[in-house]
Design a protein around this motif. Structure first.
Motif, PDB file in Angstrom:
ATOM      1  N   VAL A   2      38.822  38.168  -2.581  1.00  0.00           N
ATOM      2  CA  VAL A   2      40.207  38.198  -2.113  1.00  0.00           C
ATOM      3  C   VAL A   2      40.288  39.082  -0.878  1.00  0.00           C
ATOM      4  CG1 VAL A   2      42.563  38.825  -2.730  1.00  0.00           C
ATOM      5  CG2 VAL A   2      41.030  37.917  -4.483  1.00  0.00           C
ATOM      6  N   ASP A   3      40.872  38.568   0.198  1.00  0.00           N
ATOM      7  CA  ASP A   3      41.041  39.344   1.418  1.00  0.00           C
ATOM      8  C   ASP A   3      42.030  40.478   1.171  1.00  0.00           C
ATOM      9  OD1 ASP A   3      42.715  39.571   4.266  1.00  0.00           O
ATOM     10  OD2 ASP A   3      40.531  39.422   4.455  1.00  0.00           O
ATOM     11  N   VAL A   4      41.805  41.611   1.815  1.00  0.00           N
ATOM     12  CA  VAL A   4      42.626  42.794   1.598  1.00  0.00           C
ATOM     13  C   VAL A   4      44.109  42.534   1.899  1.00  0.00           C
ATOM     14  CG1 VAL A   4      42.284  43.858   3.868  1.00  0.00           C
ATOM     15  CG2 VAL A   4      42.714  45.293   1.895  1.00  0.00           C
ATOM     16  N   ASN A   5      44.417  41.743   2.896  1.00  0.00           N
ATOM     17  CA  ASN A   5      45.817  41.426   3.204  1.00  0.00           C
ATOM     18  C   ASN A   5      46.454  40.625   2.076  1.00  0.00           C
ATOM     19  OD1 ASN A   5      45.984  42.735   5.714  1.00  0.00           O
ATOM     20  ND2 ASN A   5      44.915  41.034   6.680  1.00  0.00           N
ATOM     21  N   THR A   9      49.539  41.756  -0.943  1.00  0.00           N
ATOM     22  CA  THR A   9      50.675  40.924  -1.322  1.00  0.00           C
ATOM     23  C   THR A   9      50.704  40.659  -2.824  1.00  0.00           C
ATOM     24  OG1 THR A   9      50.581  39.840   0.831  1.00  0.00           O
ATOM     25  CG2 THR A   9      51.813  38.707  -0.883  1.00  0.00           C
ATOM     26  N   HIS A  10      49.528  40.541  -3.439  1.00  0.00           N
ATOM     27  CA  HIS A  10      49.433  40.144  -4.846  1.00  0.00           C
ATOM     28  C   HIS A  10      48.788  41.223  -5.716  1.00  0.00           C
ATOM     29  CE1 HIS A  10      50.602  36.117  -3.654  1.00  0.00           C
ATOM     30  NE2 HIS A  10      49.686  36.146  -2.710  1.00  0.00           N
ATOM     31  N   GLN A  23      36.495  40.994 -12.824  1.00  0.00           N
ATOM     32  CA  GLN A  23      36.132  41.834 -11.680  1.00  0.00           C
ATOM     33  C   GLN A  23      36.429  41.041 -10.414  1.00  0.00           C
ATOM     34  OE1 GLN A  23      32.117  43.255 -12.042  1.00  0.00           O
ATOM     35  NE2 GLN A  23      32.780  44.944 -13.333  1.00  0.00           N
ATOM     36  N   ILE A  24      37.193  41.657  -9.521  1.00  0.00           N
ATOM     37  CA  ILE A  24      37.643  40.980  -8.305  1.00  0.00           C
ATOM     38  C   ILE A  24      37.052  41.694  -7.099  1.00  0.00           C
ATOM     39  CG2 ILE A  24      39.673  40.338  -6.950  1.00  0.00           C
ATOM     40  CD1 ILE A  24      41.150  40.631  -9.810  1.00  0.00           C
ATOM     41  N   ILE A  25      36.385  40.943  -6.247  1.00  0.00           N
ATOM     42  CA  ILE A  25      35.807  41.507  -5.026  1.00  0.00           C
ATOM     43  C   ILE A  25      36.865  41.452  -3.930  1.00  0.00           C
ATOM     44  CG2 ILE A  25      34.031  41.255  -3.249  1.00  0.00           C
ATOM     45  CD1 ILE A  25      32.288  39.925  -5.455  1.00  0.00           C
ATOM     46  N   LEU A  26      37.153  42.616  -3.351  1.00  0.00           N
ATOM     47  CA  LEU A  26      38.086  42.683  -2.234  1.00  0.00           C
ATOM     48  C   LEU A  26      37.289  42.628  -0.944  1.00  0.00           C
ATOM     49  CD1 LEU A  26      40.422  45.519  -3.554  1.00  0.00           C
ATOM     50  CD2 LEU A  26      40.706  43.048  -3.781  1.00  0.00           C
ATOM     51  N   ALA A  27      37.764  41.823  -0.003  1.00  0.00           N
ATOM     52  CA  ALA A  27      37.041  41.619   1.253  1.00  0.00           C
ATOM     53  C   ALA A  27      37.852  42.145   2.428  1.00  0.00           C
ATOM     54  CB  ALA A  27      36.752  40.142   1.457  1.00  0.00           C
ATOM     55  N   ALA A  29      37.755  41.641   6.604  1.00  0.00           N
ATOM     56  CA  ALA A  29      37.168  40.836   7.684  1.00  0.00           C
ATOM     57  C   ALA A  29      36.122  39.865   7.152  1.00  0.00           C
ATOM     58  CB  ALA A  29      36.563  41.735   8.753  1.00  0.00           C
ATOM     59  N   GLY A  30      36.388  39.320   5.940  1.00  0.00           N
ATOM     60  CA  GLY A  30      35.501  38.322   5.365  1.00  0.00           C
ATOM     61  C   GLY A  30      34.247  38.875   4.702  1.00  0.00           C
ATOM     62  N   LYS A  31      34.095  40.189   4.659  1.00  0.00           N
ATOM     63  CA  LYS A  31      32.904  40.791   4.052  1.00  0.00           C
ATOM     64  C   LYS A  31      33.299  41.586   2.810  1.00  0.00           C
ATOM     65  CE  LYS A  31      30.546  41.189   8.451  1.00  0.00           C
ATOM     66  NZ  LYS A  31      29.934  42.063   9.427  1.00  0.00           N
ATOM     67  N   PRO A  32      32.487  41.514   1.758  1.00  0.00           N
ATOM     68  CA  PRO A  32      32.783  42.285   0.545  1.00  0.00           C
ATOM     69  C   PRO A  32      32.947  43.762   0.885  1.00  0.00           C
ATOM     70  CG  PRO A  32      30.945  40.812   0.177  1.00  0.00           C
ATOM     71  CD  PRO A  32      31.247  40.754   1.647  1.00  0.00           C
ATOM     72  N   TYR A  33      34.009  44.378   0.342  1.00  0.00           N
ATOM     73  CA  TYR A  33      34.340  45.741   0.718  1.00  0.00           C
ATOM     74  C   TYR A  33      34.526  46.655  -0.490  1.00  0.00           C
ATOM     75  CZ  TYR A  33      36.409  49.321   3.739  1.00  0.00           C
ATOM     76  OH  TYR A  33      36.660  50.474   4.442  1.00  0.00           O
ATOM     77  N   ALA A  34      35.157  46.129  -1.561  1.00  0.00           N
ATOM     78  CA  ALA A  34      35.421  46.949  -2.744  1.00  0.00           C
ATOM     79  C   ALA A  34      35.504  46.049  -3.968  1.00  0.00           C
ATOM     80  CB  ALA A  34      36.724  47.720  -2.573  1.00  0.00           C
ATOM     81  N   LEU A  35      35.429  46.680  -5.129  1.00  0.00           N
ATOM     82  CA  LEU A  35      35.496  45.948  -6.384  1.00  0.00           C
ATOM     83  C   LEU A  35      36.671  46.451  -7.204  1.00  0.00           C
ATOM     84  CD1 LEU A  35      34.015  43.921  -8.257  1.00  0.00           C
ATOM     85  CD2 LEU A  35      32.765  45.872  -9.179  1.00  0.00           C
TER      86      LEU A  35
END
Length: 74
Positions: A2-5, A9-10, A23-27, A29-35
């Motif tokens: 899921v993109d950070v933007n 929102t959600h 477990q949801i991967i937050l991205a 700029a299209g790259k995995p960033y956080a879990l």
């Protein structure tokens, strides 16, 4: 992923999914960033006092000497 933007929102919906065990991967700029995921605790786990009797704090937490208390007007 899921993109950070979209996550902003959600967030409430994503937190519900994480609480349900996903477990949801937050991205960014299209790259995995956080879990984002569930906290692995049982419903009987207590946070407050869970180290009672096991943790000895630093000396700074001991009562202050009288001279220090006097300087503070206590």
């Amino acid at each position: 992923m899921v993109d950070v933007n979209q996550a902003k929102t959600h967030l409430s919906r994503l937190m519900d999914r994480a609480h349900a065990g996903e477990q949801i991967i937050l991205a960014k700029a299209g790259k995995p960033y956080a879990l984002l995921g569930p906290i692995p605790l049982s419903s009987t786990t207590r946070w407050a006092g869970r180290l009672a009797g096991e943790y000895v704090g630093p000396e700074i937490l001991l009562p202050l000497p009288e001279a220090v208390l006097d300087a503070w007007g206590e």
